[in-house]
Scaffold this motif. Structure first.
Motif, short mmCIF file in Angstrom:
data_model
loop_
_atom_site.label_atom_id
_atom_site.label_comp_id
_atom_site.label_asym_id
_atom_site.label_seq_id
_atom_site.Cartn_x
_atom_site.Cartn_y
_atom_site.Cartn_z
N TYR A 19 0.65 -1.41 -0.26
CA TYR A 19 0.34 -0.08 -0.04
C TYR A 19 1.07 1.29 -0.23
CZ TYR A 19 -2.91 3.61 1.52
OH TYR A 19 -4.35 4.77 1.27
N THR A 20 1.99 1.27 0.97
CA THR A 20 2.70 2.59 1.26
C THR A 20 3.41 2.53 -0.34
OG1 THR A 20 2.91 1.82 3.30
CG2 THR A 20 4.55 3.75 1.96
N ALA A 21 3.91 1.82 -1.03
CA ALA A 21 4.71 1.98 -2.35
C ALA A 21 3.35 2.45 -3.06
CB ALA A 21 5.35 0.12 -3.00
N SER A 22 2.81 1.30 -3.54
CA SER A 22 1.57 1.49 -4.48
C SER A 22 1.20 3.42 -4.69
CB SER A 22 0.03 1.08 -4.60
OG SER A 22 -0.51 1.14 -3.22
N THR A 23 1.41 3.78 -3.15
CA THR A 23 0.71 5.41 -3.03
C THR A 23 2.10 5.89 -3.40
OG1 THR A 23 -0.84 5.23 -1.29
CG2 THR A 23 -0.22 6.80 -0.73
N TRP A 24 3.29 5.35 -2.95
CA TRP A 24 3.99 6.77 -3.67
C TRP A 24 4.23 6.34 -4.67
CZ3 TRP A 24 8.58 6.28 -5.64
CH2 TRP A 24 9.66 6.87 -6.04
N ILE A 25 4.25 5.47 -5.48
CA ILE A 25 4.44 5.49 -7.00
C ILE A 25 3.57 6.74 -7.43
CG2 ILE A 25 4.43 4.63 -9.28
CD1 ILE A 25 5.40 1.96 -7.20
N ALA A 26 2.64 5.99 -6.80
CA ALA A 26 0.59 6.85 -7.59
C ALA A 26 0.97 8.79 -7.15
CB ALA A 26 -0.33 6.65 -6.82
N SER A 27 1.48 9.09 -6.38
CA SER A 27 2.25 10.17 -5.94
C SER A 27 3.26 10.83 -6.83
CB SER A 27 1.09 10.89 -4.64
OG SER A 27 3.18 10.30 -3.81
N ASN A 28 3.82 10.52 -6.59
CA ASN A 28 5.36 11.09 -7.62
C ASN A 28 5.51 10.44 -8.59
OD1 ASN A 28 6.04 12.08 -4.73
ND2 ASN A 28 6.58 10.30 -4.29
N MET A 29 5.31 9.65 -9.37
CA MET A 29 5.39 9.06 -10.67
C MET A 29 4.22 9.00 -11.87
SD MET A 29 8.27 6.14 -9.82
CE MET A 29 8.40 5.91 -10.64
N PRO A 30 2.90 9.92 -11.64
CA PRO A 30 1.81 10.01 -11.75
C PRO A 30 2.74 9.53 -13.47
CG PRO A 30 2.30 11.92 -12.07
CD PRO A 30 3.21 11.50 -11.42
N ASP A 31 2.96 9.17 -13.60
CA ASP A 31 3.04 8.84 -15.67
C ASP A 31 3.50 7.68 -15.39
OD1 ASP A 31 2.20 11.56 -16.55
OD2 ASP A 31 3.96 11.94 -16.63
N PHE A 32 3.97 6.84 -14.22
CA PHE A 32 4.45 5.61 -14.67
C PHE A 32 3.72 4.45 -14.77
CE2 PHE A 32 5.88 1.41 -11.66
CZ PHE A 32 7.36 1.86 -12.49
N PRO A 33 3.65 3.39 -15.44
CA PRO A 33 2.38 3.03 -16.52
C PRO A 33 1.62 2.15 -15.66
CG PRO A 33 4.99 2.66 -17.88
CD PRO A 33 4.67 3.28 -16.52
N VAL A 34 0.68 1.49 -15.79
CA VAL A 34 0.07 1.03 -15.11
C VAL A 34 0.36 -0.55 -15.00
CG1 VAL A 34 -1.88 -0.30 -14.08
CG2 VAL A 34 -2.69 2.41 -15.03
N VAL A 35 0.53 -0.89 -15.18
CA VAL A 35 1.21 -2.91 -15.80
C VAL A 35 2.51 -2.93 -14.95
CG1 VAL A 35 2.11 -4.94 -16.89
CG2 VAL A 35 -0.20 -3.60 -18.24
N ALA A 36 3.50 -2.25 -14.79
CA ALA A 36 5.12 -2.04 -14.50
C ALA A 36 4.81 -1.60 -13.03
CB ALA A 36 5.81 -0.89 -15.29
#
Length: 80
Positions: A19-36
């Motif tokens: 949860y923490t990692a997914s929240t961090w990725i969503a807020s800090n890397m909004p263009d990160f591919p969903v599948v990755a």
């Protein structure tokens, strides 16, 4: 009860980490591919769960249980 506490604690810690990692990725890397991101969460979950459960098992001085069976099976396959 002790045998069930290790997977329960491992699951809770894994959920917190994912949860923490997914929240961090969503807020800090909004263009990160969903599948990755999903693949990263799967890998993180598997590694964190396994590490936490094995660490608890070692701290408990390796009691008989599923960890012992899995570890001996994996080691015997690696040796052959």
């Amino acid at each position: 009860m002790k045998t069930l506490s290790r997977p329960f604690i491992g699951s809770v810690i894994m959920a917190i980490m994912v949860y923490t990692a997914s929240t961090w990725i969503a807020s800090n890397m909004p263009d990160f591919p969903v599948v990755a991101a999903m693949l990263a969460m799967i890998v993180l979950g598997g590694i964190s769960y396994t590490a936490i459960v094995l660490a608890q098992w070692l701290i408990c001085k390796r009691p008989s249980g599923p960890e012992q069976v899995i570890l001996s099976t994996v080691l015997s396959k690696l040796r052959s």
